[in-house]
Structure formats: structure tokens, C-alpha cells
Design an enzyme around this catalytic site. Structure first.
Site, PDB file in Angstrom:
ATOM      1  N   LYS A  99       0.784  -1.291   0.056  1.00 36.13           N
ATOM      2  CA  LYS A  99      -0.004  -0.014  -0.098  1.00 36.13           C
ATOM      3  C   LYS A  99       0.827   1.265   0.020  1.00 36.13           C
ATOM      4  O   LYS A  99       1.935   1.139   0.461  1.00 36.13           O
ATOM      5  CB  LYS A  99      -0.876   0.031   1.131  1.00 36.13           C
ATOM      6  CG  LYS A  99      -2.182   0.864   1.119  1.00 36.13           C
ATOM      7  CD  LYS A  99      -3.374   0.289   0.668  1.00 36.13           C
ATOM      8  CE  LYS A  99      -4.647   1.037   0.257  1.00 36.13           C
ATOM      9  NZ  LYS A  99      -5.609   0.107  -0.069  1.00 36.13           N
ATOM     10  N   ASP A 135      -7.087   4.237  -4.718  1.00 38.38           N
ATOM     11  CA  ASP A 135      -7.578   3.817  -3.263  1.00 38.38           C
ATOM     12  C   ASP A 135      -8.148   5.470  -3.181  1.00 38.38           C
ATOM     13  O   ASP A 135      -8.594   5.900  -3.907  1.00 38.38           O
ATOM     14  CB  ASP A 135      -6.601   3.520  -2.403  1.00 38.38           C
ATOM     15  CG  ASP A 135      -7.291   3.183  -0.910  1.00 38.38           C
ATOM     16  OD1 ASP A 135      -7.894   2.147  -0.835  1.00 38.38           O
ATOM     17  OD2 ASP A 135      -7.508   4.132  -0.021  1.00 38.38           O
TER      18      ASP A 135
HETATM   19  P1  NDP Z   1     -12.938   7.653  -3.062  1.00 39.22           P
HETATM   20  O1  NDP Z   1     -11.842   8.637  -3.047  1.00 39.22           O
HETATM   21  O2  NDP Z   1     -13.495   7.504  -4.553  1.00 39.22           O
HETATM   22  O3  NDP Z   1     -13.989   8.064  -2.260  1.00 39.22           O
HETATM   23  C1  NDP Z   1     -13.931   8.155  -0.856  1.00 39.22           C
HETATM   24  C2  NDP Z   1     -15.423   8.516  -0.397  1.00 39.22           C
HETATM   25  O4  NDP Z   1     -15.147   8.357   1.185  1.00 39.22           O
HETATM   26  C3  NDP Z   1     -15.779   9.909  -0.471  1.00 39.22           C
HETATM   27  O5  NDP Z   1     -17.069  10.189  -0.423  1.00 39.22           O
HETATM   28  C4  NDP Z   1     -15.059  10.695   0.657  1.00 39.22           C
HETATM   29  O6  NDP Z   1     -15.676  11.990   1.115  1.00 39.22           O
HETATM   30  C5  NDP Z   1     -15.182   9.563   1.860  1.00 39.22           C
HETATM   31  N1  NDP Z   1     -14.475   9.723   2.849  1.00 39.22           N
HETATM   32  C6  NDP Z   1     -12.934   9.622   2.664  1.00 39.22           C
HETATM   33  N2  NDP Z   1     -12.444   9.862   3.770  1.00 39.22           N
HETATM   34  C7  NDP Z   1     -13.392  10.227   4.788  1.00 39.22           C
HETATM   35  C8  NDP Z   1     -13.210  10.526   6.056  1.00 39.22           C
HETATM   36  N3  NDP Z   1     -12.201  10.621   6.988  1.00 39.22           N
HETATM   37  N4  NDP Z   1     -14.509  10.588   6.818  1.00 39.22           N
HETATM   38  C9  NDP Z   1     -15.797  10.714   6.090  1.00 39.22           C
HETATM   39  N5  NDP Z   1     -15.887  10.330   4.793  1.00 39.22           N
HETATM   40  C10 NDP Z   1     -14.639  10.021   4.233  1.00 39.22           C
HETATM   41  O7  NDP Z   1     -12.279   6.222  -2.494  1.00 39.22           O
HETATM   42  P2  NDP Z   1     -12.728   4.693  -2.763  1.00 39.22           P
HETATM   43  O8  NDP Z   1     -14.310   4.620  -2.970  1.00 39.22           O
HETATM   44  O9  NDP Z   1     -11.800   4.176  -3.694  1.00 39.22           O
HETATM   45  O10 NDP Z   1     -12.576   4.100  -1.233  1.00 39.22           O
HETATM   46  C11 NDP Z   1     -13.273   4.169  -0.093  1.00 39.22           C
HETATM   47  C12 NDP Z   1     -13.098   2.965   0.685  1.00 39.22           C
HETATM   48  O11 NDP Z   1     -13.126   1.892   0.003  1.00 39.22           O
HETATM   49  C13 NDP Z   1     -11.682   3.068   1.351  1.00 39.22           C
HETATM   50  O12 NDP Z   1     -11.530   2.512   2.641  1.00 39.22           O
HETATM   51  C14 NDP Z   1     -10.799   2.373   0.516  1.00 39.22           C
HETATM   52  O13 NDP Z   1      -9.670   2.003   1.342  1.00 39.22           O
HETATM   53  C15 NDP Z   1     -11.662   0.935   0.120  1.00 39.22           C
HETATM   54  N6  NDP Z   1     -11.322   0.360  -0.858  1.00 39.22           N
HETATM   55  C16 NDP Z   1     -11.315   0.814  -2.311  1.00 39.22           C
HETATM   56  C17 NDP Z   1     -10.769  -0.178  -3.163  1.00 39.22           C
HETATM   57  C18 NDP Z   1     -10.785   0.516  -4.669  1.00 39.22           C
HETATM   58  O14 NDP Z   1     -10.893  -0.188  -5.756  1.00 39.22           O
HETATM   59  N7  NDP Z   1     -10.949   1.793  -4.921  1.00 39.22           N
HETATM   60  C19 NDP Z   1     -10.716  -1.429  -3.308  1.00 39.22           C
HETATM   61  C20 NDP Z   1     -10.977  -1.984  -1.667  1.00 39.22           C
HETATM   62  C21 NDP Z   1     -11.248  -1.203  -0.758  1.00 39.22           C
HETATM   63  P3  NDP Z   1     -14.988  13.101   0.694  1.00 39.22           P
HETATM   64  O15 NDP Z   1     -15.067  13.411  -0.771  1.00 39.22           O
HETATM   65  O16 NDP Z   1     -15.508  14.316   1.554  1.00 39.22           O
HETATM   66  O17 NDP Z   1     -13.607  13.023   1.183  1.00 39.22           O
HETATM   67  O1  2IT Z   2      -7.805  -1.718  -1.008  1.00 39.21           O
HETATM   68  C1  2IT Z   2      -7.854  -2.329  -1.861  1.00 39.21           C
HETATM   69  O2  2IT Z   2      -7.874  -3.404  -2.370  1.00 39.21           O
HETATM   70  C2  2IT Z   2      -7.700  -1.426  -3.187  1.00 39.21           C
HETATM   71  N1  2IT Z   2      -7.699  -0.063  -2.926  1.00 39.21           N
HETATM   72  C3  2IT Z   2      -7.285  -1.753  -4.260  1.00 39.21           C
HETATM   73  C4  2IT Z   2      -5.925  -2.328  -4.674  1.00 39.21           C
HETATM   74  C5  2IT Z   2      -5.700  -2.775  -6.062  1.00 39.21           C
HETATM   75  O3  2IT Z   2      -4.431  -2.993  -6.137  1.00 39.21           O
HETATM   76  O4  2IT Z   2      -6.436  -2.883  -6.986  1.00 39.21           O
END
Ligand code: NDP
Ligand code: 2IT
Length: 445
Positions: free
Chosen positions: A126, A166
Site C-alpha cells: 500500500k 484508493d
Molecule cells: P474515493 O476517494 O473514490 O471515495 C471516498 C469516499 O469516502 C468519499 O465520498 C469521501 O468523502 C469519503 N471519505 C474519505 N475519507 C473520509 C473520512 N475520513 N471521513 C468521512 N468520509 C470520508 O475512494 P474509494 O471509494 O476508492 O474508497 C473508499 C473505501 O474503500 C476506502 O476505505 C478504500 O480503502 C476502500 N477500498 C477501495 C478500493 C478501490 O478499488 N477503490 C478497493 C477496496 C477497498 P470526501 O469526498 O468528503 O473526502
Molecule cells: O484496498 C484495496 O484493495 C484497493 N484499494 C485496491 C488495490 C488494487 O491493487 O487494486
């Protein structure tokens, strides 16, 4: 706490002072697999758990860049190369002002188990930076990404380490990072996933985490004789994972009534249908606006500073960030009749919240199992890059569905406690075994 876990955690805390998110993630795993390790002394003798909790490598670097006003800005960049026993390091990059060593080490640690569960050959890593993309121009984001890659390129490669998105890293950032890598190395190779389709990306990768999480929830529901049709769902966040969770839930006939961002929650009792979801996607991915604007457009409730968990639902999909469900939130969810929680985010539930769900015996799918569809599809993108081919949408989606089913089966295999499935124990143990056996094969390295 079990004596062995206590001794193990004392050591972890002493070696990693102040890293509370990292301690939290390690303790959860240690608690659920210590009995398994005690029963299988080969892992104990080889100190596998002690080794797994120590990153193979931590890279930390300066990221200077020049903003639109001509001023020099300095951020801190990181890449945690946690474990490469079963494949090249794989895991996302997070750009958020809260990013620090503890958060990235917890995420890298989780990633090792998650990636092992996917059935595919990927190790865990990460990275990211405390850079805040909010309010920055495209030019500033590009300058940051180029400077970040000026250091990161030395440490990654298609057979070494393959980062992805992420929080704060989506298609735009992956593009800038890829462009800079290609320029520095004079090489077009699959060093990142989440790429656009016309330069090596995979169909379904943007959708994969959200879709996968819903497929996992569907498997949990099926096993307990329930289905998703008509279920009221709360979703937190409004980014990549949240958006495609809503899309898939709608497709399956469920009704999603909330979304949120770090400023507050919208509650739409009529449901966020496909037309409204298209509005959210434009608002968040193109205009980069706030979720509050949804409430203004559709004349519904906006709750500033609140999370969605007090709103009555059948199923909950935390999809924003770590520790967003407290013990109190968990209790309210259970009291309101929630029967299933599937984590799109990484470690969104605090330990006492997990305990609350498990005591109530509701279906609880932890992030490292439920959100593994994203990284699994990243691994499929890597395969397509190696083959210099691309698979059809249906083909990738079918593979994703099969992978989520396999993860679910593996969790059941290791997590069954009578009629109840402890998905935390199942995911941690199944994830551990594959990595641990590879580490045994490789000797003390
Ligand atoms: P994005 O940046 O696309 O979206 C994040 C969302 O979460 C936004 O709406 C953001 O709001 C909100 N957010 C972020 N930080 C905070 C906080 N501290 N408090 C409240 N709201 C918050 O990210 P993703 O959708 O990619 O990721 C979301 C979650 O999913 C994370 O935990 C990530 O690690 C996990 N994840 C993502 C993967 C991926 O493929 N993208 C895979 C597996 C897990 P704002 O715009 O106000 O910051
Ligand atoms: O938390 C996660 O699994 C991710 N943000 C996706 C990682 C990846 O390599 O696709």
C-alpha cells in the site's frame, strides 16, 4: 485477551509506537488466528505471524511540487511493501491529508490477507501521500503525481510491485502516474492497475469493488436463506466503491437510501435510482462537488456532520473509510433490524462494533473478504497486460463473480461455528494459510 495474543501485541506496540490503526488491524488478525497457530505448531516454530507483521520494506520520500501560484509545496510519499510470498506487492495508493505510516501499514497488512483470499498470485502493499487533492486544479494534481512517480518508479515494476487506486486516486491520477513512469523508464508495461481502457485497463475494474462487495453480501444472504430484493440499504461514502455498490444493489432490486461524504449524509427515502446515481457520478467524478448538492437538487434531507448508521435499514455497506462505524453505531444498526453488513471500505468498523455485530449474530462480512473484488480485478488486469489481450465485460464480470463466491466458500470453510459463520475468523485464517505455507516453503527470508 488470550495470553499469547497479549504477549504478541506487547511486542507489536513496542516496535511500532503510536501506530494505533496498525495495532488495531494486527490485533484483529492475531485474535482470530492464534488458536489456529497453537494447533499448527509449524507456523509457530517458523514465527510466521511475527514475520507477517513486519513489512518487508518501507519506503518514505519527499514529494516537492510547484502549485498554480508558483509556490513550492512539500508532501510526504510512502510505499509499504508488506509481503511478497505469493506474488508481486499489490495494493492501492491513497491521497488524503490523514495519510501517515500507521494508516498505510494497517492497509498494507490487511492487503496481504485480502490478496491471498482472491485466489490469485498477488502479494500485499500500500502507498500514498498526505497530499490533499480537494480543491486542487488538474494541473496541480498532475504536478504532484509526476513528482511522486519521480521517486516511486525505482521501486515498482510489473513483477515487483503494482500500485492502483484508493481514496483520492482514480482514473485521472493513475493516468498522470502512468505517463510519468513511461517517460522515466521508456517502457510501456503494466505497472499500475485501474488504467483507462485504451492504454491497458480492464473492463469492470472501476465497478469491481462495489460489485464484488454486493456479490459477497448476496452469497452471505443466500447461505442464510434470504435474498436482496426489496431490501433497504444504507451506503456511506460517495466515491468509487459507494457508486458501484449502489449500481449493483439497484440491479438486484434493493433500495439504497443514503450516501455520504466527509461533510455529511443524504437521506433519500424514495431510493437513489439509476438516474439519480448518474447525477452523483457526474457530481463526484467530474464536477468534484459535495454530496449536499444532491439534497438541494432532489429536495431531500441532508444531515451535516452525520454518518448514515442511525437510518433504519436491512443491510449496511460502509464504503468511505476506516473506523466509520463505532460501537454505538453498530448497536443502533442492530437495534433497527439490520441483518447484514458488508464492508466496501477497509476496516470501517471499530473492534467493539464488530463484537456487537457478532454477538447479535447478524451477517458481517469484513473488508478483506467483502471488498477483495477490486484488487482481484486488478490482478485480472495484470493477466490481460501480460497476455497483451483484453477480455470482454461479461468475461471479467463472470470471473469476478466466481472469485467472490470462492472467497465466501473459503470464509465458510474456516469460519463455521455451528450454524453461525464467523467471517472474520474465516477470512483471517484462510488468508493466512496460503501466505504462511508459501513462507514456510521459502525458508527464513
Ligand atoms: P474515493 O476517494 O473514490 O471515495 C471516498 C469516499 O469516502 C468519499 O465520498 C469521501 O468523502 C469519503 N471519505 C474519505 N475519507 C473520509 C473520512 N475520513 N471521513 C468521512 N468520509 C470520508 O475512494 P474509494 O471509494 O476508492 O474508497 C473508499 C473505501 O474503500 C476506502 O476505505 C478504500 O480503502 C476502500 N477500498 C477501495 C478500493 C478501490 O478499488 N477503490 C478497493 C477496496 C477497498 P470526501 O469526498 O468528503 O473526502
Ligand atoms: O484496498 C484495496 O484493495 C484497493 N484499494 C485496491 C488495490 C488494487 O491493487 O487494486
Amino acid at each position: 485477551m488470550d495470553k499469547n495474543v497479549e504477549a504478541f501485541m506487547e511486542d507489536i506496540v513496542a516496535k511500532n509506537p503510536g501506530e494505533k490503526e496498525f495495532h488495531q488491524a494486527v490485533q484483529e488478525v492475531a485474535e482470530s488466528i492464534m488458536p489456529f497457530i497453537e494447533k499448527n505448531p509449524k507456523y509457530k516454530r517458523a514465527k510466521i505471524l511475527e514475520r507477517i507483521a513486519e513489512p518487508e520494506r518501507v519506503i518514505m520520500f519527499r514529494v516537492p511540487w510547484i502549485d498554480d501560484a508558483g509556490e513550492i509545496q512539500i508532501n510526504r510519499g510512502y510505499r509499504i511493501q508488506m509481503n511478497s510470498a505469493i506474488g508481486p506487492y499489490k495494493g492501492g495508493l491513497r491521497l488524503h491529508p490523514s495519510v501517515n505510516l500507521s494508516i498505510l501499514k494497517f492497509l498494507a497488512f490487511e492487503q496481504v490477507f485480502k490478496n491471498s483470499l482472491t485466489t490469485l498470485p498477488i502479494g500485499g502493499g500500500k502507498g500514498g501521500s498526505n497530499f490533499n487533492p480537494k480543491g486542487k486544479s488538474d494541473n496541480e494534481v498532475m504536478k504532484f503525481c509526476q513528482s511522486f512517480m519521480n521517486e516511486l518508479y525505482r521501486h515498482i515494476g510489473p513483477n515487483t510491485d503494482v500500485p492502483a487506486g484508493d481514496i483520492g486516486v482514480g482514473g485521472r491520477e493513475i493516468g498522470y502516474l502512468f505517463g510519468q513512469y513511461k517517460r522515466l523508464r521508456n517502457e510501456f508495461s503494466g505497472i499500475l492497475t485501474g488504467k483507462a481502457l485504451n492504454w491497458g485497463g480492464s473492463l469492470i475494474r472501476p465497478e469491481a469493488t462495489g460489485y464484488g462487495c454486493v456479490y459477497f453480501a448476496q452469497e452471505m444472504m443466500k447461505l442464510s436463506g434470504k435474498n436482496m430484493k426489496g431490501k433497504i440499504c444504507t451506503v456511506s461514502g460517495s466515491g468509487n466503491v459507494a457508486q458501484y455498490t449502489v449500481e449493483k444493489l439497484n440491479e438486484l432490486g434493493a433500495k439504497v437510501v443514503t450516501l455520504s461524504d466527509s461533510s455529511g449524509t443524504i437521506y433519500d427515502p424514495d431510493g437513489i435510482d439509476s438516474k439519480k446515481l448518474a447525477y452523483v457520478m457526474e457530481l463526484k467524478n467530474v464536477k468534484r462537488g459535495r454530496i449536499k448538492e444532491y439534497a438541494e437538487k432532489y429536495g431531500i434531507t441532508y444531515e451535516a456532520g452525520k454518518r448514515p448508521w442511525h437510518i433504519k435499514c436491512d443491510m449496511a455497506f460502509p464504503s468511505a473509510t476506516q473506523n466509520e462505524i463505532s460501537k454505538e453505531d453498530a448497536k443502533i444498526l442492530v437495534d433497527n433490524g439490520c441483518i447484514c453488513v458488508a464492508e466496501g471500505a477497509n476496516m470501517p468498523t471499530e473492534p467493539e462494533g464488530i463484537e456487537t455485530f457478532q454477538k447479535a449474530k447478524i451477517l458481517y462480512g469484513p473488508g478483506k473478504a467483502a471488498n477483495a473484488g477490486g484488487v482481484a480485478t486488478s490482478a485480472l488486469e495484470m493477466s490481460q497486460n501480460s497476455l497483451r489481450m483484453s477480455w470482454r465485460r461479461e468475461e471479467v464480470n463472470e470471473k469476478l463473480q466466481w472469485i467472490m463466491k470462492s472467497i465466501h466458500e473459503n470464509c465458510v470453510k474456516y469460519g463455521k461455528e455451528g450454524a453461525y459463520v464467523n467471517y472474520v475468523k474465516g477470512a483471517n485464517t484462510a488468508g493466512f494459510v496460503k501466505v504462511a505455507d508459501a513462507m514456510l516453503d521459502h525458508g527464513a527470508v
